[in-house]
Design a protein around this motif. Structure first.
Motif, PDB file in Angstrom:
ATOM      1  N   ARG A  28      23.737  34.793  12.492  1.00 32.87           N
ATOM      2  CA  ARG A  28      23.728  33.355  12.790  1.00 32.87           C
ATOM      3  C   ARG A  28      22.304  32.868  13.071  1.00 32.87           C
ATOM      4  O   ARG A  28      21.895  31.784  12.642  1.00 32.87           O
ATOM      5  N   TYR A  34      24.793  27.761   5.363  1.00 33.19           N
ATOM      6  CA  TYR A  34      25.535  28.137   4.153  1.00 33.19           C
ATOM      7  C   TYR A  34      25.501  29.644   3.957  1.00 33.19           C
ATOM      8  O   TYR A  34      26.483  30.257   3.505  1.00 33.19           O
ATOM      9  N   TYR A  36      24.971  31.961   6.367  1.00 34.83           N
ATOM     10  CA  TYR A  36      25.779  32.590   7.411  1.00 34.83           C
ATOM     11  C   TYR A  36      27.250  32.591   7.006  1.00 34.83           C
ATOM     12  O   TYR A  36      27.941  33.613   7.113  1.00 34.83           O
ATOM     13  N   ASN A  37      27.740  31.465   6.526  1.00 35.71           N
ATOM     14  CA  ASN A  37      29.137  31.407   6.090  1.00 35.71           C
ATOM     15  C   ASN A  37      29.399  32.383   4.950  1.00 35.71           C
ATOM     16  O   ASN A  37      30.463  33.005   4.877  1.00 35.71           O
ATOM     17  N   ARG A  41      32.150  35.341   5.092  1.00 35.60           N
ATOM     18  CA  ARG A  41      33.210  35.420   4.077  1.00 35.60           C
ATOM     19  C   ARG A  41      33.168  36.761   3.353  1.00 35.60           C
ATOM     20  O   ARG A  41      34.212  37.379   3.106  1.00 35.60           O
ATOM     21  N   PHE A 159      35.076  28.944   6.892  1.00 38.48           N
ATOM     22  CA  PHE A 159      33.659  29.212   6.647  1.00 38.48           C
ATOM     23  C   PHE A 159      33.292  28.599   5.292  1.00 38.48           C
ATOM     24  O   PHE A 159      33.201  29.294   4.288  1.00 38.48           O
ATOM     25  N   ARG A 161      31.733  26.804   1.908  1.00 43.07           N
ATOM     26  CA  ARG A 161      30.666  27.286   1.033  1.00 43.07           C
ATOM     27  C   ARG A 161      29.381  26.457   1.131  1.00 43.07           C
ATOM     28  O   ARG A 161      28.291  26.968   0.892  1.00 43.07           O
TER      29      ARG A 161
END
Length: 215
Positions: A28, A34, A36-37, A41, A159, A161
């Motif tokens: 994080r 974007y 981090y997500n 995922r 999360f 994109r």
């Protein structure tokens, strides 16, 4: 060896151990939202692929490997080595500092260093293969049909994109622009050839031809 303290994230059962929580926070801090997500995922997809296929694996290794695989990918990247190798060194040091032994740290190094080389990563140890598979699912949709669509939808909803395709493309093009010598043997060459004016990387053909032998 295998994590037993689990929690549920976006509907997926994952390890909730201290080192995984620290890896989440480290990612994080280091990654744009974007990105981090994307790494979260990728972790959830990797975990779910392992669960659905009954693949025995070290869940903490998969977590740390996927969460930290892109910590050096940004538009400021300046080398001196491939971003995957730079990230692999950081991730394995993070693992050792967190108390993981050398074998597990090496699995994390391989998971990160090979994350964009599925032609190798998918044939390594289960942990490396799952990290590779989860990342490939999120980036190119590989094995997309192996996870129920409602589960994928929930993970992406929690999360998002955040225009990952465009933002990740900019990062790859930046590498091709400023460090073309790092792209001759990897996928970043494709972005350089497609999008970067006057892009030219070293050629393996030249390396072979110029080898310092008399024949």
């Amino acid at each position: 060896m295998f994590a037993t303290d689990n929690k549920v994230l976006a509907g997926v059962s994952v390890p909730g151990t201290p080192i995984v929580d620290r890896a989440l926070e480290y990612a994080r801090q280091r990654c744009e939202p974007y990105l981090y997500n994307h790494v979260v995922r990728s972790w959830l997809f990797a975990a779910r692929l392992g669960q659905l296929q009954g693949i025995e694996h070290d869940a903490e290794v998969v977590a740390v490997g996927t969460l930290l695989h892109d910590i050096t990918l940004n538009e400021r990247f300046a080398g001196p080595r491939r971003f995957e190798v730079e990230a692999a060194d950081l991730a394995s040091s993070f693992a050792r500092d967190g108390g993981l032994d050398e074998h597990r740290a090496q699995l994390i190094w391989d998971s990160v260093a090979l994350n964009s080389t599925p032609s190798i990563g998918l044939y390594k140890e289960a942990e490396v293969a799952l990290c590779t598979a989860g990342i490939c699912l999120d980036v190119i949709g590989w094995q997309y049909d192996r996870i129920p669509s409602n589960e994928i939808e929930r993970i992406v909803a929690e999360f998002p994109r955040l225009r990952m395709k465009q933002r990740m493309t900019r990062c790859f093009c930046h590498i091709a622009e400023v460090k073309p010598e790092l792209t001759y043997d990897n996928f970043v060459r494709d972005f350089g050839e497609r999008f970067v004016a006057d892009y030219k990387a070293p050629s393996a053909v030249d390396f072979v031809a110029d080898a310092p032998f008399p024949e």
